[in-house]
Design a protein around this motif. Structure first.
Motif, mmCIF file in Angstrom:
data_model
loop_
_atom_site.group_PDB
_atom_site.id
_atom_site.type_symbol
_atom_site.label_atom_id
_atom_site.label_comp_id
_atom_site.label_asym_id
_atom_site.label_seq_id
_atom_site.Cartn_x
_atom_site.Cartn_y
_atom_site.Cartn_z
ATOM 1 N N UNK A 150 0.835 -1.207 0.000
ATOM 2 C CA UNK A 150 0.000 0.000 0.000
ATOM 3 C C UNK A 150 0.869 1.257 0.000
ATOM 4 N N UNK A 151 1.965 1.178 0.740
ATOM 5 C CA UNK A 151 2.905 2.290 0.761
ATOM 6 C C UNK A 151 3.343 2.683 -0.646
ATOM 7 N N UNK A 152 3.520 1.662 -1.496
ATOM 8 C CA UNK A 152 3.981 1.924 -2.862
ATOM 9 C C UNK A 152 2.994 2.804 -3.605
ATOM 10 N N UNK A 153 1.696 2.539 -3.375
ATOM 11 C CA UNK A 153 0.675 3.350 -4.029
ATOM 12 C C UNK A 153 0.852 4.817 -3.629
ATOM 13 N N UNK A 154 1.021 5.048 -2.338
ATOM 14 C CA UNK A 154 1.141 6.425 -1.861
ATOM 15 C C UNK A 154 2.435 7.066 -2.347
ATOM 16 N N UNK A 155 3.509 6.287 -2.355
ATOM 17 C CA UNK A 155 4.772 6.838 -2.859
ATOM 18 C C UNK A 155 4.637 7.236 -4.330
ATOM 19 N N UNK A 156 3.994 6.380 -5.104
ATOM 20 C CA UNK A 156 3.769 6.688 -6.517
ATOM 21 C C UNK A 156 2.920 7.949 -6.663
ATOM 22 N N UNK A 157 1.900 8.040 -5.811
ATOM 23 C CA UNK A 157 1.001 9.198 -5.872
ATOM 24 C C UNK A 157 1.764 10.483 -5.530
ATOM 25 N N UNK A 158 2.631 10.406 -4.525
ATOM 26 C CA UNK A 158 3.442 11.580 -4.158
ATOM 27 C C UNK A 158 4.337 11.970 -5.321
ATOM 28 N N UNK A 159 4.980 10.983 -5.926
ATOM 29 C CA UNK A 159 5.877 11.286 -7.052
ATOM 30 C C UNK A 159 5.105 11.861 -8.233
ATOM 31 N N UNK A 160 3.883 11.353 -8.432
ATOM 32 C CA UNK A 160 3.064 11.869 -9.525
ATOM 33 C C UNK A 160 2.734 13.349 -9.299
ATOM 34 N N UNK A 161 2.356 13.681 -8.071
ATOM 35 C CA UNK A 161 2.045 15.092 -7.776
ATOM 36 C C UNK A 161 3.298 15.954 -7.868
ATOM 37 N N UNK A 162 4.442 15.386 -7.516
ATOM 38 C CA UNK A 162 5.704 16.131 -7.585
ATOM 39 C C UNK A 162 6.093 16.400 -9.039
ATOM 40 N N UNK A 163 5.942 15.361 -9.857
ATOM 41 C CA UNK A 163 6.362 15.506 -11.262
ATOM 42 C C UNK A 163 5.326 16.223 -12.110
ATOM 43 N N UNK A 164 4.068 16.061 -11.748
ATOM 44 C CA UNK A 164 2.968 16.692 -12.513
ATOM 45 C C UNK A 164 2.099 17.496 -11.560
ATOM 46 N N UNK A 165 2.658 18.565 -11.004
ATOM 47 C CA UNK A 165 1.901 19.289 -9.970
ATOM 48 C C UNK A 165 0.602 19.862 -10.521
ATOM 49 N N UNK A 166 -0.463 19.736 -9.699
ATOM 50 C CA UNK A 166 -1.754 20.306 -10.070
ATOM 51 C C UNK A 166 -1.788 21.757 -9.603
ATOM 52 N N UNK A 167 -2.317 22.603 -10.424
ATOM 53 C CA UNK A 167 -2.555 24.005 -10.034
ATOM 54 C C UNK A 167 -1.272 24.749 -9.676
ATOM 55 N N UNK A 168 -0.186 24.454 -10.389
ATOM 56 C CA UNK A 168 1.047 25.205 -10.146
ATOM 57 C C UNK A 168 1.081 26.401 -11.090
ATOM 58 N N UNK A 169 1.491 27.546 -10.570
ATOM 59 C CA UNK A 169 1.578 28.740 -11.409
ATOM 60 C C UNK A 169 1.085 29.959 -10.666
ATOM 61 N N UNK A 170 0.638 30.949 -11.435
ATOM 62 C CA UNK A 170 0.180 32.217 -10.868
ATOM 63 C C UNK A 170 -1.241 32.525 -11.310
ATOM 64 N N UNK A 171 -1.945 33.280 -10.488
ATOM 65 C CA UNK A 171 -3.234 33.856 -10.886
ATOM 66 C C UNK A 171 -3.004 35.310 -11.292
ATOM 67 N N UNK A 172 -3.809 35.791 -12.232
ATOM 68 C CA UNK A 172 -3.655 37.188 -12.660
ATOM 69 C C UNK A 172 -4.038 38.159 -11.560
ATOM 70 N N UNK A 173 -5.178 37.900 -10.930
ATOM 71 C CA UNK A 173 -5.669 38.837 -9.913
ATOM 72 C C UNK A 173 -6.079 38.105 -8.647
ATOM 73 N N UNK A 174 -5.108 37.573 -7.912
ATOM 74 C CA UNK A 174 -5.501 36.839 -6.707
ATOM 75 C C UNK A 174 -6.105 37.765 -5.660
ATOM 76 N N UNK A 175 -7.090 37.248 -4.931
ATOM 77 C CA UNK A 175 -7.630 38.015 -3.800
ATOM 78 C C UNK A 175 -6.779 37.766 -2.553
ATOM 79 N N UNK A 176 -6.098 36.637 -2.534
ATOM 80 C CA UNK A 176 -5.211 36.301 -1.423
ATOM 81 C C UNK A 176 -3.917 35.744 -2.012
ATOM 82 N N UNK A 177 -2.796 36.160 -1.472
ATOM 83 C CA UNK A 177 -1.503 35.595 -1.890
ATOM 84 C C UNK A 177 -0.580 35.630 -0.684
#
Ligand code: FES
Length: 133
Positions: A1-28
């Motif tokens: 089971x650990x392997x699943x989580x390790x893979x998931x962590x690596x996936x988020x690390x290599x293919x981060x979701x929502x990485x970048x900037x917003x044009x007009x953030x209300x909070x930063x």
């Protein structure tokens, strides 16, 4: 089971979701991990109903910090600020799914701290181990 989580962590690390900037953030906000100096930034666009319409994160750091930030953005997109108050250390650790030692805990919780301080201010940061920050 650990392997699943390790893979998931690596996936988020290599293919981060929502990485970048917003044009007009209300909070930063950004904060460093005091142990290593790595910085995580979170930007939100919150609408009039207090719903997080968009979220982006940025910064550099280890796989744990980047993966947990990526996972956190998925957790909070579309949620209200009131709901975000309930997101806890345990939610992050559950999403990561592997044993996290004390040093890595700061990596794992950095994005949560950035989020809570950015939205509510330092006084309302309710993370555990807060005295260590
Ligand atoms: Fe810097 Fe993890 S080692 S955030």
């Amino acid at each position: 089971m650990d392997d699943f989580y390790r893979e998931n962590i690596l996936d988020h690390y290599r293919n981060p979701r929502n990485k970048g900037h917003l044009d007009n953030p209300t909070h930063a906000h950004e904060e460093p991990n005091p142990l290593c100096g790595d910085v995580v930034r979170i930007e939100l666009h919150v609408n009039d109903e207090d719903v997080i319409e968009e979220v982006r994160f940025g910064g550099e750091g280890c796989a744990i910090s980047q993966a947990s930030a990526s996972m956190l953005t998925e957790m909070i997109q579309g949620r209200t600020l009131e709901e975000v108050k309930q997101v806890s250390k345990d939610d992050i650790l559950e999403a990561l799914g592997i044993d996290i030692g004390p040093v890595r805990l700061k990596c794992a919780l950095l994005s949560l701290k950035v989020l809570k301080v950015g939205v509510y201010g330092l006084d309302d940061w309710t993370g555990e181990d807060e005295e260590d920050w």
